[in-house]
Design a protein around this motif. Structure first.
Motif, PDB file in Angstrom:
ATOM      1  N   ASP A  17     -42.380 -19.203 -66.236  1.00 18.14           N
ATOM      2  CA  ASP A  17     -42.530 -20.545 -65.930  1.00 18.14           C
ATOM      3  C   ASP A  17     -42.010 -21.405 -66.991  1.00 18.14           C
ATOM      4  OD1 ASP A  17     -44.210 -19.509 -68.030  1.00 18.14           O
ATOM      5  OD2 ASP A  17     -46.078 -20.773 -67.249  1.00 18.14           O
ATOM      6  N   ARG A  18     -40.677 -20.821 -67.680  1.00 18.45           N
ATOM      7  CA  ARG A  18     -40.304 -21.517 -69.058  1.00 18.45           C
ATOM      8  C   ARG A  18     -40.168 -22.954 -68.750  1.00 18.45           C
ATOM      9  NH1 ARG A  18     -36.987 -17.920 -69.678  1.00 18.45           N
ATOM     10  NH2 ARG A  18     -37.941 -17.031 -71.358  1.00 18.45           N
ATOM     11  N   GLU A  19     -39.787 -23.479 -67.434  1.00 16.66           N
ATOM     12  CA  GLU A  19     -39.262 -25.025 -67.222  1.00 16.66           C
ATOM     13  C   GLU A  19     -40.762 -25.621 -67.266  1.00 16.66           C
ATOM     14  OE1 GLU A  19     -36.427 -26.512 -66.997  1.00 16.66           O
ATOM     15  OE2 GLU A  19     -35.532 -24.295 -67.357  1.00 16.66           O
ATOM     16  N   ALA A  20     -41.628 -25.255 -66.913  1.00 14.20           N
ATOM     17  CA  ALA A  20     -43.042 -25.779 -66.776  1.00 14.20           C
ATOM     18  C   ALA A  20     -43.704 -25.701 -68.229  1.00 14.20           C
ATOM     19  CB  ALA A  20     -44.215 -25.063 -65.922  1.00 14.20           C
ATOM     20  N   VAL A  21     -43.387 -24.888 -68.979  1.00 15.91           N
ATOM     21  CA  VAL A  21     -43.835 -24.773 -70.613  1.00 15.91           C
ATOM     22  C   VAL A  21     -42.917 -25.977 -71.367  1.00 15.91           C
ATOM     23  CG1 VAL A  21     -43.524 -23.477 -72.663  1.00 15.91           C
ATOM     24  CG2 VAL A  21     -44.425 -22.371 -70.484  1.00 15.91           C
ATOM     25  N   ALA A  23     -41.811 -28.641 -69.922  1.00 16.31           N
ATOM     26  CA  ALA A  23     -42.287 -29.851 -69.349  1.00 16.31           C
ATOM     27  C   ALA A  23     -43.704 -30.220 -70.060  1.00 16.31           C
ATOM     28  CB  ALA A  23     -42.391 -29.859 -67.883  1.00 16.31           C
ATOM     29  N   ARG A  24     -44.349 -29.489 -70.113  1.00 14.89           N
ATOM     30  CA  ARG A  24     -45.908 -29.777 -70.878  1.00 14.89           C
ATOM     31  C   ARG A  24     -45.785 -29.920 -72.166  1.00 14.89           C
ATOM     32  NH1 ARG A  24     -47.644 -25.154 -67.383  1.00 14.89           N
ATOM     33  NH2 ARG A  24     -47.041 -23.804 -68.769  1.00 14.89           N
ATOM     34  N   HIS A  53     -32.073 -27.989 -73.097  1.00 12.84           N
ATOM     35  CA  HIS A  53     -33.410 -28.775 -73.223  1.00 12.84           C
ATOM     36  C   HIS A  53     -33.260 -29.937 -74.292  1.00 12.84           C
ATOM     37  CE1 HIS A  53     -35.357 -26.392 -70.444  1.00 12.84           C
ATOM     38  NE2 HIS A  53     -34.960 -25.309 -70.783  1.00 12.84           N
ATOM     39  N   GLU A 231     -48.366 -21.834 -76.701  1.00  9.44           N
ATOM     40  CA  GLU A 231     -47.005 -22.528 -76.102  1.00  9.44           C
ATOM     41  C   GLU A 231     -47.161 -23.970 -76.980  1.00  9.44           C
ATOM     42  OE1 GLU A 231     -47.658 -24.752 -72.117  1.00  9.44           O
ATOM     43  OE2 GLU A 231     -48.293 -22.752 -71.832  1.00  9.44           O
TER      44      GLU A 231
END
Length: 272
Positions: A17-21, A23-24, A53, A231
């Motif tokens: 879930d790197r993209e979600a990490v 984004a958070r 990123h 994270e």
């Protein structure tokens, strides 16, 4: 806005879930993350993540990886630093240092890699991200022996007040993260409260060094194996502990620690 000066975003723990990490982290106000390499095999990975990123990266060989490093590892690092010398996202040499906590690591090999990487950083005109575990005095000795003048960050600082002052005198900032959130971390909290404002930067070391609210006791781990992952999105809440210790507002904490990160890693300022 916040700067996480040390996050292993390339770690396998983030693969699902790197993209979600990311984004958070951005949603939490963490606008910049420094991604350190640990060995030549992940040089391209951290560089690619930083570019994808809008973050930054460091190239180096971690002391826990020196025993498995290929014979030409230092040469590979030198070539990579030369090849990417004009990349504004390359902000440091790291993660490098000494680890005398983990058993089975040859001290002489660690020392050789540490000193040679300091020399490479000096030639490249880059600061360093230092790994320190039961090794602060030896790290300081290496800096003095090389005559290292580029400064950098002592990642996850865990030494004494005297050692903190010695690193600061050599132009280093001290990285504080999840450990700061534990009431029992008396010495680290005392140092974070006492050192000059200009010496402090924030980090997560994600996915490692979880803050107090993510940490599991031995009993909890037995019932539910595994540690909750740290994270970058946790950084503002970690910063609340520093703000409380210093008597600062969160806005003051963000401004001071970001300014200090830019001072420690000058290329960061241009990435804003």
């Amino acid at each position: 806005m916040w700067t996480d000066t040390h996050c292993h975003l390339d770690a396998a723990e983030f693969d699902a879930d790197r993209e979600a990490v990311v984004a958070r982290a951005l949603a939490a106000g963490v606008s910049q993350i420094v991604i350190p390499a640990v060995e030549p095999a992940n040089f391209d990975t951290v560089r690619g993540l930083a570019a994808a990123h809008g973050f930054s990266y460091a190239l180096g060989i971690h002391p826990l990886y020196v025993m498995r490093a290929p014979a030409d590892a230092l040469a590979q690092l030198g070539k990579a630093l030369q090849a990417h010398r004009d990349d504004p996202r390359l902000v440091a040499v790291g993660e490098i240092g000494l680890d005398f906590f983990v058993p089975g690591l040859d001290a002489d090999t660690q020392q050789r890699f540490y000193v040679e990487q300091l020399k490479l950083a000096q030639r490249a005109g880059l600061p360093v991200l230092l790994h320190v575990r039961k090794s602060a005095d030896q790290l300081l000795a290496g800096l003095r022996r090389v005559g290292f003048s580029q400064g950098g960050i002592v990642h996850a600082f865990n030494g004494s007040e005297q050692q903190a002052q010695a690193f600061i005198a050599l132009g280093f900032r001290l990285g504080f993260g999840g450990t700061l959130t534990f009431d029992r971390s008396l010495q680290i909290r005392r140092i974070a409260a006492a050192v000059p404002e200009s010496a402090l930067v924030l980090e997560t070391d994600a996915p490692d060094i979880p803050p107090q609210w993510l940490y599991k006791t031995a009993e909890q781990r037995a019932a539910e194996p595994g540690q909750r992952r740290n994270e970058s999105a946790e950084l503002p809440r970690i910063a609340e502990s520093l703000a409380a210790l210093r008597g600062w507002s969160l806005a003051q904490t963000a401004a001071a620690t970001t300014a200090n990160a830019h001072a420690a890693l000058p290329r960061l300022a241009a990435l804003r």
